[in-house]
Design a protein around this motif. Structure first.
Motif, PDB file in Angstrom:
ATOM      1  N   VAL A 142      15.908   4.491   0.811  1.00  0.00           N
ATOM      2  CA  VAL A 142      14.950   4.617  -0.285  1.00  0.00           C
ATOM      3  C   VAL A 142      13.930   5.689   0.123  1.00  0.00           C
ATOM      4  CG1 VAL A 142      13.301   3.400  -1.766  1.00  0.00           C
ATOM      5  CG2 VAL A 142      15.239   2.142  -0.784  1.00  0.00           C
ATOM      6  N   ARG A 200      -4.193  -1.134   4.739  1.00  0.00           N
ATOM      7  CA  ARG A 200      -5.046  -0.038   4.221  1.00  0.00           C
ATOM      8  C   ARG A 200      -5.695  -0.415   2.890  1.00  0.00           C
ATOM      9  NH1 ARG A 200      -0.771   4.628   4.494  1.00  0.00           N
ATOM     10  NH2 ARG A 200       0.564   2.806   4.330  1.00  0.00           N
ATOM     11  N   SER A 224       0.808  -1.233   0.000  1.00  0.00           N
ATOM     12  CA  SER A 224       0.000   0.000   0.000  1.00  0.00           C
ATOM     13  C   SER A 224       0.835   1.273   0.000  1.00  0.00           C
ATOM     14  CB  SER A 224      -0.918  -0.005   1.230  1.00  0.00           C
ATOM     15  OG  SER A 224      -0.126  -0.022   2.406  1.00  0.00           O
ATOM     16  N   SER A 225       2.163   1.137   0.022  1.00  0.00           N
ATOM     17  CA  SER A 225       2.994   2.340   0.169  1.00  0.00           C
ATOM     18  C   SER A 225       4.415   2.072  -0.305  1.00  0.00           C
ATOM     19  CB  SER A 225       2.997   2.705   1.665  1.00  0.00           C
ATOM     20  OG  SER A 225       3.944   3.694   1.964  1.00  0.00           O
ATOM     21  N   PRO A 277      18.188  -3.203   1.025  1.00  0.00           N
ATOM     22  CA  PRO A 277      18.373  -1.871   0.431  1.00  0.00           C
ATOM     23  C   PRO A 277      19.041  -0.907   1.394  1.00  0.00           C
ATOM     24  CG  PRO A 277      16.022  -2.533   0.484  1.00  0.00           C
ATOM     25  CD  PRO A 277      16.790  -3.438   1.405  1.00  0.00           C
ATOM     26  N   GLY A 278      19.676   0.125   0.823  1.00  0.00           N
ATOM     27  CA  GLY A 278      20.111   1.288   1.600  1.00  0.00           C
ATOM     28  C   GLY A 278      18.929   2.226   1.726  1.00  0.00           C
ATOM     29  N   GLY A 331       6.989  -3.722   6.528  1.00  0.00           N
ATOM     30  CA  GLY A 331       7.934  -3.468   7.610  1.00  0.00           C
ATOM     31  C   GLY A 331       7.667  -2.121   8.240  1.00  0.00           C
ATOM     32  N   SER A 369      17.268  -5.079   5.106  1.00  0.00           N
ATOM     33  CA  SER A 369      17.867  -3.741   5.035  1.00  0.00           C
ATOM     34  C   SER A 369      19.380  -3.861   5.214  1.00  0.00           C
ATOM     35  CB  SER A 369      17.298  -2.886   6.163  1.00  0.00           C
ATOM     36  OG  SER A 369      18.022  -1.686   6.285  1.00  0.00           O
ATOM     37  N   TYR A 379      15.291  -1.966  15.278  1.00  0.00           N
ATOM     38  CA  TYR A 379      15.120  -2.093  13.826  1.00  0.00           C
ATOM     39  C   TYR A 379      16.255  -2.922  13.236  1.00  0.00           C
ATOM     40  CZ  TYR A 379      14.388  -0.850   8.920  1.00  0.00           C
ATOM     41  OH  TYR A 379      14.169  -0.915   7.562  1.00  0.00           O
TER      42      TYR A 379
HETATM   43  N1  LIG Z   1      12.736   3.191   2.923  1.00  0.00           N
HETATM   44  C1  LIG Z   1      13.961   2.731   3.172  1.00  0.00           C
HETATM   45  O1  LIG Z   1      14.958   3.501   3.158  1.00  0.00           O
HETATM   46  C2  LIG Z   1      14.179   1.286   3.460  1.00  0.00           C
HETATM   47  C3  LIG Z   1      15.504   0.820   3.478  1.00  0.00           C
HETATM   48  C4  LIG Z   1      15.736  -0.521   3.733  1.00  0.00           C
HETATM   49  C5  LIG Z   1      14.690  -1.373   3.951  1.00  0.00           C
HETATM   50  N2  LIG Z   1      13.413  -0.897   3.925  1.00  0.00           N
HETATM   51  C6  LIG Z   1      12.344  -1.846   4.150  1.00  0.00           C
HETATM   52  O2  LIG Z   1      11.479  -1.822   3.037  1.00  0.00           O
HETATM   53  C7  LIG Z   1      10.175  -2.247   3.414  1.00  0.00           C
HETATM   54  C8  LIG Z   1       9.153  -1.263   2.902  1.00  0.00           C
HETATM   55  O3  LIG Z   1       9.345  -0.023   3.576  1.00  0.00           O
HETATM   56  P1  LIG Z   1       8.971   1.396   2.942  1.00  0.00           P
HETATM   57  O4  LIG Z   1      10.167   2.233   3.059  1.00  0.00           O
HETATM   58  O5  LIG Z   1       8.295   1.220   1.642  1.00  0.00           O
HETATM   59  O6  LIG Z   1       7.964   1.917   4.074  1.00  0.00           O
HETATM   60  P2  LIG Z   1       6.459   2.440   3.996  1.00  0.00           P
HETATM   61  O7  LIG Z   1       6.263   3.337   2.841  1.00  0.00           O
HETATM   62  O8  LIG Z   1       6.171   2.937   5.367  1.00  0.00           O
HETATM   63  O9  LIG Z   1       5.634   1.098   3.725  1.00  0.00           O
HETATM   64  C9  LIG Z   1       5.492   0.103   4.686  1.00  0.00           C
HETATM   65  C10 LIG Z   1       4.461  -0.878   4.188  1.00  0.00           C
HETATM   66  O10 LIG Z   1       4.329  -1.926   5.160  1.00  0.00           O
HETATM   67  C11 LIG Z   1       2.959  -2.123   5.426  1.00  0.00           C
HETATM   68  N3  LIG Z   1       2.750  -2.591   6.785  1.00  0.00           N
HETATM   69  C12 LIG Z   1       3.211  -2.059   7.921  1.00  0.00           C
HETATM   70  N4  LIG Z   1       2.740  -2.741   8.976  1.00  0.00           N
HETATM   71  C13 LIG Z   1       1.948  -3.711   8.476  1.00  0.00           C
HETATM   72  C14 LIG Z   1       1.161  -4.738   9.069  1.00  0.00           C
HETATM   73  N5  LIG Z   1       1.093  -4.893  10.398  1.00  0.00           N
HETATM   74  N6  LIG Z   1       0.471  -5.561   8.253  1.00  0.00           N
HETATM   75  C15 LIG Z   1       0.528  -5.402   6.908  1.00  0.00           C
HETATM   76  N7  LIG Z   1       1.253  -4.463   6.295  1.00  0.00           N
HETATM   77  C16 LIG Z   1       1.947  -3.619   7.086  1.00  0.00           C
HETATM   78  C17 LIG Z   1       2.303  -0.771   5.202  1.00  0.00           C
HETATM   79  O11 LIG Z   1       0.943  -0.947   4.821  1.00  0.00           O
HETATM   80  P3  LIG Z   1      -0.342  -0.612   5.753  1.00  0.00           P
HETATM   81  O12 LIG Z   1       0.040   0.523   6.645  1.00  0.00           O
HETATM   82  O13 LIG Z   1      -1.397  -0.282   4.761  1.00  0.00           O
HETATM   83  O14 LIG Z   1      -0.603  -1.892   6.471  1.00  0.00           O
HETATM   84  C18 LIG Z   1       3.097  -0.261   3.999  1.00  0.00           C
HETATM   85  O15 LIG Z   1       2.530  -0.727   2.816  1.00  0.00           O
HETATM   86  C19 LIG Z   1      10.215  -2.381   4.938  1.00  0.00           C
HETATM   87  O16 LIG Z   1      10.405  -3.722   5.289  1.00  0.00           O
HETATM   88  C20 LIG Z   1      11.430  -1.562   5.323  1.00  0.00           C
HETATM   89  O17 LIG Z   1      11.971  -1.962   6.549  1.00  0.00           O
HETATM   90  C21 LIG Z   1      13.137   0.414   3.682  1.00  0.00           C
END
Ligand SMILES: NC(=O)c1ccc[n+]([C@@H]2O[C@H](COP(=O)([O-])OP(=O)(O)OC[C@H]3O[C@@H](n4cnc5c(N)ncnc54)[C@H](OP(=O)(O)O)[C@@H]3O)[C@@H](O)[C@H]2O)c1
Length: 262
Positions: free
Chosen positions: A187, A38, A14-15, A184-185, A91, A141, A154
């Motif tokens: 994002v 969501r 969703s995001s 990933p680093g 996550g 990550s 985390y």
């Molecule tokens: N952004 C970065 O720099 C980065 C770097 C390394 C790794 N990551 C990893 O990449 C992944 C995606 O993160 P993002 O950066 O895209 O963050 P984000 O935009 O906050 O997206 C997080 C996603 O996880 C879902 N989520 C959270 N809690 C949930 C639950 N209890 N049940 C089902 N879905 C859930 C949210 O959907 P709902 O709220 O709709 O449930 C949302 O779609 C994560 O695992 C994060 O740790 C991110």
């Protein structure tokens, strides 16, 4: 190496990264199953994918609720066919504070980032074993490689994902099931938009998704990217505690909490 025609499920669609991954997989010709809490966001994404000629279905679920996530992924498989590729991407992240010690946030990170991944795998593993084919992936990550001050929970949750998938990968290698750990680093997503510091080698979600899809096509075991941040994290492992404490002091004085509490 083509993913065309495969059934791919993305949790946390969703995001951010999950959203971009779902779109990238649909562009590759995958039939994409979308999971997150969501519902309205999943409706919007499904509409966009269908408008571009893709095939998709969604099922709203909380990945920390084992029966819910299993039912959601079963429902997707019933409508699209057996799952060929699962990407456990959902996550959450929040700083770890010591005064007060924010244990409820810590519990939440382990529930979503570790158990959420495991419950999602559980939903597809029996059918993959039966078919002797499939591909399991999780978005971990680069933070998995070092316990960082102010990010203990985390980083520990992501380290748990890496080690869990490593064992699983070796256990499944003779059973026709591939396992990929994606690290990933930085994002650009809602998760990182609260960060006030300059994030080095920040990628857009679309670029990160493009690179992840390429790694999945190559059935990479572990994919650390971008290489510059991966190298920085490796060097961090050798850095003395006093240096890291000093470098992250400002961060720890005013840590960036997510807009919506975990
Ligand atoms: N952004 C970065 O720099 C980065 C770097 C390394 C790794 N990551 C990893 O990449 C992944 C995606 O993160 P993002 O950066 O895209 O963050 P984000 O935009 O906050 O997206 C997080 C996603 O996880 C879902 N989520 C959270 N809690 C949930 C639950 N209890 N049940 C089902 N879905 C859930 C949210 O959907 P709902 O709220 O709709 O449930 C949302 O779609 C994560 O695992 C994060 O740790 C991110």
């Amino acid at each position: 190496m083509s993913l065309a025609g495969q059934v791919a499920v993305v949790t946390g669609a969703s995001s951010g990264l999950g959203w971009a991954l779902a779109q990238a997989l649909a562009t590759e010709g995958c039939k994409v199953g979308l999971v997150a809490r969501r519902r309205e966001r999943l409706v919007e994404l499904a509409g966009q994918i269908e408008k571009s000629g893709g095939t998709t279905v969604f099922a709203a679920a909380d990945v920390t609720e084992r029966p819910q996530v299993i039912a959601a992924i079963y429902d997707i498989a019933a409508r699209l066919g057996p799952v060929d590729l699962l990407i456990a991407n959902a996550g959450v992240g929040a700083p770890t504070t010591v005064d007060p010690f924010n244990v409820s946030d810590i519990e939440k990170m382990f529930r979503v980032n570790v158990l959420g991944v495991i419950y999602s795998l559980e939903a597809v593993l029996p059918q993959m074993l039966q078919r002797r084919r499939g591909h399991l992936a999780a978005i971990s990550s680069l933070a998995a490689y070092k316990g960082l001050p102010g990010e203990s929970a985390y980083t520990a949750s992501k380290a748990a994902v890496n080690v869990f998938l490593e064992g699983l990968r070796i256990q499944l290698r003779s059973k026709g099931i591939a396992v990929t750990t994606i690290c990933p680093g930085f994002v650009q997503t809602p998760m990182t938009e609260v960060n006030e510091f300059k994030m080095p080698w920040l990628l857009t979600a679309e670029e990160a998704a493009r690179r992840i899809v390429r790694a999945l096509k190559h059935k990479r075991k572990v994919y650390n990217f971008p290489w510059q941040t991966a190298l920085l994290m490796k060097l961090t492992r050798w850095a003395p505690d006093w240096l890291l404490e000093r470098m992250m002091r400002t961060y720890n004085e005013n840590p960036p909490f997510p807009k919506t509490p975990l």
